[in-house]
Design a protein around this motif. Structure first.
Motif, PDB file in Angstrom:
ATOM      1  N   THR A  31      46.910  98.200 -51.318  1.00  0.00           N
ATOM      2  CA  THR A  31      46.774  97.546 -52.623  1.00  0.00           C
ATOM      3  C   THR A  31      45.482  96.750 -52.741  1.00  0.00           C
ATOM      4  OG1 THR A  31      47.899  95.522 -51.916  1.00  0.00           O
ATOM      5  CG2 THR A  31      49.284  97.335 -52.725  1.00  0.00           C
ATOM      6  N   LEU A  32      44.701  96.668 -51.684  1.00  0.00           N
ATOM      7  CA  LEU A  32      43.486  95.862 -51.682  1.00  0.00           C
ATOM      8  C   LEU A  32      42.273  96.697 -52.072  1.00  0.00           C
ATOM      9  CD1 LEU A  32      43.998  93.877 -48.359  1.00  0.00           C
ATOM     10  CD2 LEU A  32      44.314  93.020 -50.681  1.00  0.00           C
ATOM     11  N   PRO A  33      41.266  96.065 -52.677  1.00  0.00           N
ATOM     12  CA  PRO A  33      40.021  96.780 -52.940  1.00  0.00           C
ATOM     13  C   PRO A  33      39.295  97.068 -51.635  1.00  0.00           C
ATOM     14  CG  PRO A  33      39.766  94.462 -53.445  1.00  0.00           C
ATOM     15  CD  PRO A  33      41.225  94.672 -53.148  1.00  0.00           C
ATOM     16  N   SER A  34      38.363  97.998 -51.669  1.00  0.00           N
ATOM     17  CA  SER A  34      37.599  98.340 -50.466  1.00  0.00           C
ATOM     18  C   SER A  34      36.421  97.409 -50.254  1.00  0.00           C
ATOM     19  CB  SER A  34      37.093  99.789 -50.560  1.00  0.00           C
ATOM     20  OG  SER A  34      38.183 100.689 -50.654  1.00  0.00           O
ATOM     21  N   PHE A  35      35.884  96.854 -51.338  1.00  0.00           N
ATOM     22  CA  PHE A  35      34.700  96.010 -51.230  1.00  0.00           C
ATOM     23  C   PHE A  35      34.911  94.687 -51.960  1.00  0.00           C
ATOM     24  CE2 PHE A  35      33.169 100.289 -50.548  1.00  0.00           C
ATOM     25  CZ  PHE A  35      32.278 100.140 -49.493  1.00  0.00           C
ATOM     26  N   MET A  36      34.107  93.708 -51.592  1.00  0.00           N
ATOM     27  CA  MET A  36      34.175  92.384 -52.208  1.00  0.00           C
ATOM     28  C   MET A  36      32.775  91.810 -52.343  1.00  0.00           C
ATOM     29  SD  MET A  36      35.351  89.858 -49.099  1.00  0.00           S
ATOM     30  CE  MET A  36      34.247  89.531 -47.704  1.00  0.00           C
ATOM     31  N   GLN A  37      32.665  90.771 -53.146  1.00  0.00           N
ATOM     32  CA  GLN A  37      31.432  90.012 -53.262  1.00  0.00           C
ATOM     33  C   GLN A  37      31.499  88.819 -52.314  1.00  0.00           C
ATOM     34  OE1 GLN A  37      29.679  92.470 -55.041  1.00  0.00           O
ATOM     35  NE2 GLN A  37      28.627  90.687 -55.905  1.00  0.00           N
ATOM     36  N   ALA A  38      30.391  88.520 -51.645  1.00  0.00           N
ATOM     37  CA  ALA A  38      30.343  87.383 -50.728  1.00  0.00           C
ATOM     38  C   ALA A  38      28.919  86.855 -50.649  1.00  0.00           C
ATOM     39  CB  ALA A  38      30.826  87.784 -49.334  1.00  0.00           C
ATOM     40  N   VAL A  39      28.785  85.553 -50.521  1.00  0.00           N
ATOM     41  CA  VAL A  39      27.490  84.919 -50.291  1.00  0.00           C
ATOM     42  C   VAL A  39      27.198  84.988 -48.799  1.00  0.00           C
ATOM     43  CG1 VAL A  39      26.152  82.796 -50.506  1.00  0.00           C
ATOM     44  CG2 VAL A  39      27.846  83.387 -52.253  1.00  0.00           C
ATOM     45  N   VAL A  40      25.969  85.363 -48.444  1.00  0.00           N
ATOM     46  CA  VAL A  40      25.583  85.494 -47.033  1.00  0.00           C
ATOM     47  C   VAL A  40      24.332  84.658 -46.774  1.00  0.00           C
ATOM     48  CG1 VAL A  40      24.896  87.081 -45.191  1.00  0.00           C
ATOM     49  CG2 VAL A  40      26.570  87.810 -46.909  1.00  0.00           C
ATOM     50  N   VAL A  41      24.344  83.925 -45.659  1.00  0.00           N
ATOM     51  CA  VAL A  41      23.218  83.077 -45.280  1.00  0.00           C
ATOM     52  C   VAL A  41      22.142  83.917 -44.593  1.00  0.00           C
ATOM     53  CG1 VAL A  41      22.483  81.157 -43.816  1.00  0.00           C
ATOM     54  CG2 VAL A  41      24.685  81.052 -45.002  1.00  0.00           C
ATOM     55  N   HIS A  42      20.918  83.809 -45.089  1.00  0.00           N
ATOM     56  CA  HIS A  42      19.771  84.466 -44.462  1.00  0.00           C
ATOM     57  C   HIS A  42      18.719  83.448 -44.020  1.00  0.00           C
ATOM     58  CE1 HIS A  42      20.888  88.677 -45.239  1.00  0.00           C
ATOM     59  NE2 HIS A  42      21.462  88.192 -46.330  1.00  0.00           N
ATOM     60  N   GLY A  43      19.059  82.168 -44.057  1.00  0.00           N
ATOM     61  CA  GLY A  43      18.135  81.113 -43.671  1.00  0.00           C
ATOM     62  C   GLY A  43      18.123  80.023 -44.721  1.00  0.00           C
ATOM     63  N   PRO A  44      17.360  78.948 -44.487  1.00  0.00           N
ATOM     64  CA  PRO A  44      17.298  77.854 -45.454  1.00  0.00           C
ATOM     65  C   PRO A  44      16.867  78.342 -46.836  1.00  0.00           C
ATOM     66  CG  PRO A  44      16.242  77.228 -43.399  1.00  0.00           C
ATOM     67  CD  PRO A  44      16.517  78.695 -43.308  1.00  0.00           C
ATOM     68  N   GLU A  45      17.673  77.978 -47.839  1.00  0.00           N
ATOM     69  CA  GLU A  45      17.419  78.323 -49.238  1.00  0.00           C
ATOM     70  C   GLU A  45      17.342  79.834 -49.460  1.00  0.00           C
ATOM     71  OE1 GLU A  45      14.136  76.006 -50.658  1.00  0.00           O
ATOM     72  OE2 GLU A  45      15.100  74.108 -50.123  1.00  0.00           O
ATOM     73  N   LYS A  46      17.978  80.579 -48.576  1.00  0.00           N
ATOM     74  CA  LYS A  46      18.051  82.034 -48.709  1.00  0.00           C
ATOM     75  C   LYS A  46      19.509  82.473 -48.598  1.00  0.00           C
ATOM     76  CE  LYS A  46      13.428  82.887 -46.800  1.00  0.00           C
ATOM     77  NZ  LYS A  46      12.651  83.534 -45.700  1.00  0.00           N
ATOM     78  N   TYR A  47      20.298  82.095 -49.573  1.00  0.00           N
ATOM     79  CA  TYR A  47      21.685  82.510 -49.676  1.00  0.00           C
ATOM     80  C   TYR A  47      21.741  83.660 -50.685  1.00  0.00           C
ATOM     81  CZ  TYR A  47      23.340  78.317 -47.171  1.00  0.00           C
ATOM     82  OH  TYR A  47      23.598  77.351 -46.235  1.00  0.00           O
ATOM     83  N   VAL A  48      22.308  84.790 -50.271  1.00  0.00           N
ATOM     84  CA  VAL A  48      22.249  86.010 -51.068  1.00  0.00           C
ATOM     85  C   VAL A  48      23.659  86.539 -51.332  1.00  0.00           C
ATOM     86  CG1 VAL A  48      21.353  88.368 -51.183  1.00  0.00           C
ATOM     87  CG2 VAL A  48      19.999  86.574 -50.068  1.00  0.00           C
ATOM     88  N   MET A  49      23.931  86.914 -52.582  1.00  0.00           N
ATOM     89  CA  MET A  49      25.187  87.563 -52.912  1.00  0.00           C
ATOM     90  C   MET A  49      25.127  89.019 -52.474  1.00  0.00           C
ATOM     91  SD  MET A  49      28.209  87.212 -54.288  1.00  0.00           S
ATOM     92  CE  MET A  49      28.126  85.832 -55.444  1.00  0.00           C
ATOM     93  N   GLU A  50      26.131  89.456 -51.691  1.00  0.00           N
ATOM     94  CA  GLU A  50      26.140  90.821 -51.182  1.00  0.00           C
ATOM     95  C   GLU A  50      27.494  91.484 -51.437  1.00  0.00           C
ATOM     96  OE1 GLU A  50      24.867  91.049 -47.133  1.00  0.00           O
ATOM     97  OE2 GLU A  50      23.050  89.867 -47.474  1.00  0.00           O
ATOM     98  N   ARG A  51      27.471  92.800 -51.495  1.00  0.00           N
ATOM     99  CA  ARG A  51      28.697  93.595 -51.611  1.00  0.00           C
ATOM    100  C   ARG A  51      29.076  94.048 -50.208  1.00  0.00           C
ATOM    101  NH1 ARG A  51      29.935  99.264 -52.838  1.00  0.00           N
ATOM    102  NH2 ARG A  51      31.868  99.388 -54.078  1.00  0.00           N
ATOM    103  N   LEU A  52      30.214  93.566 -49.730  1.00  0.00           N
ATOM    104  CA  LEU A  52      30.628  93.815 -48.358  1.00  0.00           C
ATOM    105  C   LEU A  52      32.021  94.442 -48.341  1.00  0.00           C
ATOM    106  CD1 LEU A  52      29.632  90.386 -46.751  1.00  0.00           C
ATOM    107  CD2 LEU A  52      28.296  92.508 -46.742  1.00  0.00           C
TER     108      LEU A  52
END
Length: 378
Positions: free
Chosen positions: A21-42
């Motif tokens: 019943t769950l989706p296969s993918f989700m949206q999540a914020v990922v840390v790539h360093g200071p002031e580099k937070y990126v929304m990704e599809r995981l």
């Protein structure tokens, strides 16, 4: 078929039925360093044996999140760790969510069921180090933490709860942002516990942000004779009054040391709890305390603080306590929120969608703004 095999098979079927019943993918914020937070599809994470998957309902944005975002926070003085949340991790440690997937081991261990709403303590203790084995789990040596180190946080649609996590059930009746406030409130109550407040004490709380407001409510619940709130914002001081403060002083327009000295027959306050995160708040507290008074430091500072230590020793012989996280205070914090004693609608001022995470971070950084607790609702 053995009992063990039957149990494993039952757990596997249970997980398989729920996963469908769950989706296969989700949206999540990922840390790539200071002031580099990126929304990704995981991919939606799949919990392993003994783990649970929750659908995140709300995650608060903390001042420590912001300081990590800007790269200004070392992890408890460890120079070998980076000055921001671990690269590749999802931030967010003040969260609440509903269990959507769990095997029998997880449910039995945490004494919960699929469909329950839970909040988790920020620390994920190892259970094996000196601190954990002596009952001081919040000072765990490895210090794994949701959203900072080794465990993804809740700026995502789904989150895996490991078996080592410390979980607490929360009423489904609470608005999500209110329920997520259990984490900062537990921290506030721990600071109050450290202060060892007595009935006749004059207690000063510096800073009327989320931690300070919780400390005000906690100090009042502990029976302090007078609770004094200090802040630079009259609006936040008004909110402090709603949380139980007896006296409201604007530190920008009042001589708070003179006023507190006058109201205590010239002696000074009995207890000072520092919740501003600004170096000036430390010096202020040392100066307005009486001899043999108690100073509790809760804030996370973005820079070093220098004070005259002779005030602590030769002048006043103060008791100085640090406070970290909210150990053993979660049940009381959740009960306080559920009781309706706190003005939660006034505290939880701003909610954002997950896609607007950057706006949420920016609002928390606006210290002159009117926001108090900012939350993201995935």
């Amino acid at each position: 078929m053995s009992t063990a095999t039957l149990s494993a098979t039952t757990q596997s079927v249970k997980r398989s039925e729920s996963t469908s019943t769950l989706p296969s993918f989700m949206q999540a914020v990922v840390v790539h360093g200071p002031e580099k937070y990126v929304m990704e599809r995981l991919p939606v994470p799949v919990p392993g044996p003994g783990e649970m998957l929750i659908k995140v309902e709300a995650v608060g944005v903390c001042a420590s999140d912001l300081k990590c975002y800007h790269g200004a926070t070392k992890f408890w003085g460890d120079e070998d760790r980076p000055a921001w949340a671990q690269t590749g991790i999802t931030p967010g440690h003040e969260f609440v969510g509903t269990i959507v997937l769990a095997d029998d081991v997880a449910e039995a261990h945490h004494q919960v069921s699929v469909g329950d709403r839970i909040a988790c303590e920020q620390i994920v203790p190892c259970g094996e180090c000196r601190y954990c084995t002596r009952g001081h789990y919040w000072m765990c040596g490895p210090h794994d933490m949701f959203g900072f180190r080794n465990f993804n946080g809740a700026m995502a649609e789904y989150l895996v709860v490991p078996i080592r996590a410390l979980t607490h059930r929360v009423s489904h009746e609470l608005p999500a942002a209110h329920a997520a406030f259990a984490e900062p409130l537990a921290c506030s109550l721990h600071a109050v516990e450290r202060a060892n407040i007595h009935f006749d004490d004059v207690v000063v709380i510096a800073g009327c942000g989320p931690i300070g407001l919780g400390a005000i409510a906690g100090a009042k619940a502990k029976g302090a004779r007078v609770v004094v709130a200090l802040d630079l914002s009259d609006d936040k001081l008004a909110l402090a009054g709603k949380c139980g403060a007896d006296i409201l002083l604007n530190a920008g327009t009042s001589d708070v040391i003179a006023e507190i000295t006058a109201m205590t027959d010239g002696y000074g306050a009995d207890v000072y709890i520092e919740c501003t995160g600004h170096p000036s708040g430390v010096k202020q507290g040392l100066n307005l305390l009486r001899k043999l008074g108690t100073f509790v430091e809760y804030s996370v500072f973005g820079s070093d603080v220098t004070v005259d230590w002779s005030i602590i020793s030769d002048d006043k012989e103060l008791d100085i306590f640090g406070a970290h996280l909210g150990p053993n205070c979660w049940p009381a914090a959740i009960k306080m929120i559920e009781s309706g004693v706190l003005p939660m609608d006034d505290i939880c001022t701003n909610q954002f969608a997950l896609n607007d995470y950057q706006a949420a971070l920016d609002l928390v950084s606006d210290t002159a703004g009117a926001s108090v607790k900012v939350s993201i609702l995935p």
